[in-house]
Design a protein around this motif. Structure first.
Motif, PDB file in Angstrom:
ATOM      1  N   PRO A 191      42.316  21.803 -10.755  1.00  0.00           N
ATOM      2  CA  PRO A 191      41.056  21.139 -10.410  1.00  0.00           C
ATOM      3  C   PRO A 191      40.754  20.032 -11.404  1.00  0.00           C
ATOM      4  CG  PRO A 191      40.619  23.234 -11.480  1.00  0.00           C
ATOM      5  CD  PRO A 191      42.106  23.165 -11.288  1.00  0.00           C
ATOM      6  N   SER A 192      40.048  19.014 -10.964  1.00  0.00           N
ATOM      7  CA  SER A 192      39.687  17.906 -11.846  1.00  0.00           C
ATOM      8  C   SER A 192      38.191  17.644 -11.762  1.00  0.00           C
ATOM      9  CB  SER A 192      40.480  16.644 -11.484  1.00  0.00           C
ATOM     10  OG  SER A 192      40.223  16.256 -10.146  1.00  0.00           O
ATOM     11  N   ASP A 193      37.694  16.947 -12.766  1.00  0.00           N
ATOM     12  CA  ASP A 193      36.265  16.644 -12.860  1.00  0.00           C
ATOM     13  C   ASP A 193      36.126  15.197 -13.297  1.00  0.00           C
ATOM     14  OD1 ASP A 193      33.608  16.317 -13.449  1.00  0.00           O
ATOM     15  OD2 ASP A 193      33.610  17.623 -15.205  1.00  0.00           O
ATOM     16  N   TRP A 194      35.837  14.310 -12.340  1.00  0.00           N
ATOM     17  CA  TRP A 194      35.733  12.876 -12.632  1.00  0.00           C
ATOM     18  C   TRP A 194      34.283  12.426 -12.775  1.00  0.00           C
ATOM     19  CZ3 TRP A 194      39.953  10.858 -14.403  1.00  0.00           C
ATOM     20  CH2 TRP A 194      41.182  11.391 -14.006  1.00  0.00           C
ATOM     21  N   ALA A 195      33.385  13.361 -13.079  1.00  0.00           N
ATOM     22  CA  ALA A 195      31.967  13.008 -13.183  1.00  0.00           C
ATOM     23  C   ALA A 195      31.701  12.059 -14.348  1.00  0.00           C
ATOM     24  CB  ALA A 195      31.121  14.272 -13.325  1.00  0.00           C
ATOM     25  N   HIS A 234      30.908   4.559 -14.694  1.00  0.00           N
ATOM     26  CA  HIS A 234      30.986   3.379 -13.836  1.00  0.00           C
ATOM     27  C   HIS A 234      29.607   2.805 -13.552  1.00  0.00           C
ATOM     28  CE1 HIS A 234      35.170   4.534 -12.021  1.00  0.00           C
ATOM     29  NE2 HIS A 234      35.251   4.058 -13.247  1.00  0.00           N
ATOM     30  N   GLU A 235      28.641   3.683 -13.356  1.00  0.00           N
ATOM     31  CA  GLU A 235      27.281   3.205 -13.087  1.00  0.00           C
ATOM     32  C   GLU A 235      26.689   2.528 -14.318  1.00  0.00           C
ATOM     33  OE1 GLU A 235      25.870   3.166 -10.113  1.00  0.00           O
ATOM     34  OE2 GLU A 235      27.703   4.058  -9.316  1.00  0.00           O
ATOM     35  N   ILE A 236      26.971   3.052 -15.500  1.00  0.00           N
ATOM     36  CA  ILE A 236      26.481   2.411 -16.728  1.00  0.00           C
ATOM     37  C   ILE A 236      27.078   1.018 -16.875  1.00  0.00           C
ATOM     38  CG2 ILE A 236      26.422   2.558 -19.249  1.00  0.00           C
ATOM     39  CD1 ILE A 236      26.484   5.602 -18.975  1.00  0.00           C
ATOM     40  N   LEU A 240      27.992  15.740 -21.127  1.00  0.00           N
ATOM     41  CA  LEU A 240      28.389  16.401 -19.884  1.00  0.00           C
ATOM     42  C   LEU A 240      29.043  17.748 -20.194  1.00  0.00           C
ATOM     43  CD1 LEU A 240      29.900  14.922 -16.707  1.00  0.00           C
ATOM     44  CD2 LEU A 240      31.098  16.792 -17.809  1.00  0.00           C
ATOM     45  N   LEU A 241      29.899  17.782 -21.213  1.00  0.00           N
ATOM     46  CA  LEU A 241      30.552  19.037 -21.574  1.00  0.00           C
ATOM     47  C   LEU A 241      29.530  20.073 -22.033  1.00  0.00           C
ATOM     48  CD1 LEU A 241      33.727  17.750 -23.464  1.00  0.00           C
ATOM     49  CD2 LEU A 241      33.585  18.611 -21.119  1.00  0.00           C
ATOM     50  N   ARG A 242      28.536  19.652 -22.785  1.00  0.00           N
ATOM     51  CA  ARG A 242      27.495  20.604 -23.208  1.00  0.00           C
ATOM     52  C   ARG A 242      26.690  21.092 -22.010  1.00  0.00           C
ATOM     53  NH1 ARG A 242      27.066  16.803 -27.797  1.00  0.00           N
ATOM     54  NH2 ARG A 242      28.015  17.854 -29.578  1.00  0.00           N
ATOM     55  N   ASP A 243      26.378  20.180 -21.103  1.00  0.00           N
ATOM     56  CA  ASP A 243      25.605  20.564 -19.929  1.00  0.00           C
ATOM     57  C   ASP A 243      26.374  21.559 -19.061  1.00  0.00           C
ATOM     58  OD1 ASP A 243      23.098  19.702 -18.209  1.00  0.00           O
ATOM     59  OD2 ASP A 243      24.801  19.753 -16.822  1.00  0.00           O
ATOM     60  N   GLN A 244      27.677  21.420 -19.015  1.00  0.00           N
ATOM     61  CA  GLN A 244      28.524  22.255 -18.155  1.00  0.00           C
ATOM     62  C   GLN A 244      29.299  23.309 -18.947  1.00  0.00           C
ATOM     63  OE1 GLN A 244      28.851  21.710 -14.520  1.00  0.00           O
ATOM     64  NE2 GLN A 244      26.911  20.748 -15.085  1.00  0.00           N
ATOM     65  N   GLN A 257      29.278  15.771  -8.038  1.00  0.00           N
ATOM     66  CA  GLN A 257      30.520  15.555  -8.769  1.00  0.00           C
ATOM     67  C   GLN A 257      30.907  16.814  -9.550  1.00  0.00           C
ATOM     68  OE1 GLN A 257      32.185  12.122  -8.920  1.00  0.00           O
ATOM     69  NE2 GLN A 257      31.014  12.238  -7.024  1.00  0.00           N
ATOM     70  N   GLY A 258      32.056  16.740 -10.201  1.00  0.00           N
ATOM     71  CA  GLY A 258      32.545  17.853 -11.000  1.00  0.00           C
ATOM     72  C   GLY A 258      33.430  18.779 -10.208  1.00  0.00           C
ATOM     73  N   GLU A 259      34.172  19.616 -10.919  1.00  0.00           N
ATOM     74  CA  GLU A 259      35.120  20.522 -10.259  1.00  0.00           C
ATOM     75  C   GLU A 259      34.420  21.562  -9.399  1.00  0.00           C
ATOM     76  OE1 GLU A 259      34.549  22.388 -14.412  1.00  0.00           O
ATOM     77  OE2 GLU A 259      34.464  20.410 -13.463  1.00  0.00           O
ATOM     78  N   ARG A 260      33.132  21.793  -9.660  1.00  0.00           N
ATOM     79  CA  ARG A 260      32.374  22.754  -8.861  1.00  0.00           C
ATOM     80  C   ARG A 260      31.349  22.068  -7.956  1.00  0.00           C
ATOM     81  NH1 ARG A 260      33.310  27.898 -11.142  1.00  0.00           N
ATOM     82  NH2 ARG A 260      34.271  27.788 -13.201  1.00  0.00           N
ATOM     83  N   GLY A 261      31.318  20.744  -7.968  1.00  0.00           N
ATOM     84  CA  GLY A 261      30.386  20.011  -7.128  1.00  0.00           C
ATOM     85  C   GLY A 261      28.934  20.196  -7.518  1.00  0.00           C
ATOM     86  N   ASN A 262      28.684  20.540  -8.770  1.00  0.00           N
ATOM     87  CA  ASN A 262      27.315  20.850  -9.186  1.00  0.00           C
ATOM     88  C   ASN A 262      26.698  19.780 -10.096  1.00  0.00           C
ATOM     89  OD1 ASN A 262      28.930  21.378 -11.389  1.00  0.00           O
ATOM     90  ND2 ASN A 262      27.882  23.255 -11.982  1.00  0.00           N
ATOM     91  N   ILE A 263      27.353  18.650 -10.250  1.00  0.00           N
ATOM     92  CA  ILE A 263      26.782  17.568 -11.047  1.00  0.00           C
ATOM     93  C   ILE A 263      26.141  16.582 -10.081  1.00  0.00           C
ATOM     94  CG2 ILE A 263      27.233  15.728 -12.711  1.00  0.00           C
ATOM     95  CD1 ILE A 263      29.497  17.399 -13.830  1.00  0.00           C
ATOM     96  N   ASP A 264      24.847  16.781  -9.869  1.00  0.00           N
ATOM     97  CA  ASP A 264      24.071  15.965  -8.948  1.00  0.00           C
ATOM     98  C   ASP A 264      23.096  15.099  -9.734  1.00  0.00           C
ATOM     99  OD1 ASP A 264      22.269  17.826  -9.892  1.00  0.00           O
ATOM    100  OD2 ASP A 264      21.877  18.745  -7.935  1.00  0.00           O
TER     101      ASP A 264
END
Length: 386
Positions: free
Chosen positions: A261-265, A271-273, A292-296, A367-374
């Protein structure tokens, strides 16, 4: 390990003097558009090497491709291609030039009037045909020389999106580490960080028993952590540059992402920044990744513990403590390479950043490997990154 399909047809010509060997990679009657960026290849001798290698072929130059290449610039190549009967593209530069050239290759064969549809509406308008292309790499960073992806910005709308197609693999890529010696050190540091984050986003997800892929990824991370500061201290060391070139290629040529699995969040937020505020791509990754790593962390804890032990030698403490220690070491490395990695260091306020999570919400991105980065997760991450 998850099922996967791996395909990569790129021929790599690696090492000193390999530019001379591109003569055997193109048809003798090729009509070549040589694309490049700000003009450094005109000053450092790389363009002369390329023109010599191309011999008597018809060659046209197209320069001015920006870092984070602009759609508005790239489409200016299309009338040149039509007028000159171009049938081969040769990108001479770093990832931005190569990405831009991939888009040009697809846009030249796209029958639609709005070429941006290839990017913004790629599901409805997949790449069906593309001009063949090759590359002569001058910056080790994105791995675009050995993959089929590209990222393009549209200045008018402050958007940055990617496209992907097997038709956009380069036929060949020249990777001569000596070509990178004249780079500003800011670009070298950007390259190290970009490659590092590429590996992280395919590795720091959750375990799936992919022992080989993990070992490859960990080896690349150890190598980048080792050589990044050494290159900054000794910019003339060609052997270090060669290892950076290998690491950057392997970071995103498809190999370490197979069956995992990958996480391109981090990239999506970064990209938005860049699109909104113009920061260097790698800098945005360095700003976003630790937070992001701390959040996840709770979701990524198993791989963070593994990374801490195998990459940074962290073995003491509870799993939570070891995961947090691994994140701290990653953040330390990114700061060592980039310097300041807070949004406020670049004049970006929380109110400014709110447009990013608004875009996530409007586009219904998960986004993210679990789709939970909204959008809400992005708000937390960027608030912490302030």
């Amino acid at each position: 390990m998850e099922n996967f399909v791996l395909y990569n047809p790129v021929r790599i010509l690696f090492g000193k003097g390999q530019t001379a060997n591109i003569d055997g990679q193109l048809p003798k009657d090729a009509r070549v558009l040589v694309t490049y960026g700000g003009g450094s290849i005109l000053r450092n001798g790389v363009l002369n090497e390329v023109r010599t290698a191309l011999g008597t072929r018809h060659v046209v130059l197209f320069g001015g491709i920006e870092p984070n290449p602009h759609y508005e610039t790239l489409i200016k190549a299309l009338p040149v291609i039509e007028r000159e009967g171009i049938n081969f593209l040769l990108a001479v530069g770093g990832g931005s030039v190569i990405d831009g050239t991939k888009f040009i290759a697809a846009a030249a064969c796209f029958p639609g009037e709005d070429k941006w549809d290839l990017i913004r509406h790629r599901e409805e308008h997949p790449v069906q045909a593309a001009l063949p292309l090759g590359t002569v790499l001058t910056i080790s960073a994105t791995g675009s020389e050995m993959n089929s992806a590209a990222v393009v910005s549209k200045a008018e709308t402050q958007e940055k999106f990617g496209l992907h197609s097997d038709l956009l693999f380069p036929q060949f890529s020249v990777v001569d580490p000596a070509h990178t010696l004249s780079l500003p050190m800011r670009q070298v540091a950007n390259g190290v960080v970009d490659a590092f984050v590429h590996v992280v986003e395919q590795y720091l997800t959750f375990p799936v028993g992919a022992m080989v892929q993990d070992e490859f990824a960990e080896g690349l991370l150890r190598t980048l952590v080792d050589i990044g500061p050494r290159i900054m201290a000794d910019p003339s060391d060609v052997d270090l540059r060669a290892n950076l070139a290998m690491a950057a290629m392997l970071a995103l040529n498809g190999l370490i992402g197979c069956g995992v699995p990958s996480d391109w969040a981090t990239h999506r937020i970064g990209h938005e920044i860049t699109a909104l505020f113009g920061l260097d791509h790698a800098l945005t990754l360095a700003i976003v990744l630790p937070h992001l790593l701390r959040d996840q962390q709770v979701y990524k804890r198993g791989k963070l513990v593994q990374c801490g032990e195998r990459v940074f030698g962290i073995t003491a403490g509870s799993p939570e403590e070891r995961a947090n220690a691994a994140i701290a070491r990653i953040e330390q490395f990114l700061q060592q390479m980039m310097g300041a990695i807070r949004l406020r260091d670049y004049g970006i306020t929380l109110d400014d950043a709110s447009e990013i999570w608004r875009r996530f919400e409007v586009r219904n991105w998960h986004q993210g490997e679990r789709g939970n980065i909204d959008g809400k997760a992005v708000q937390r991450i960027l608030t912490a990154a302030l």
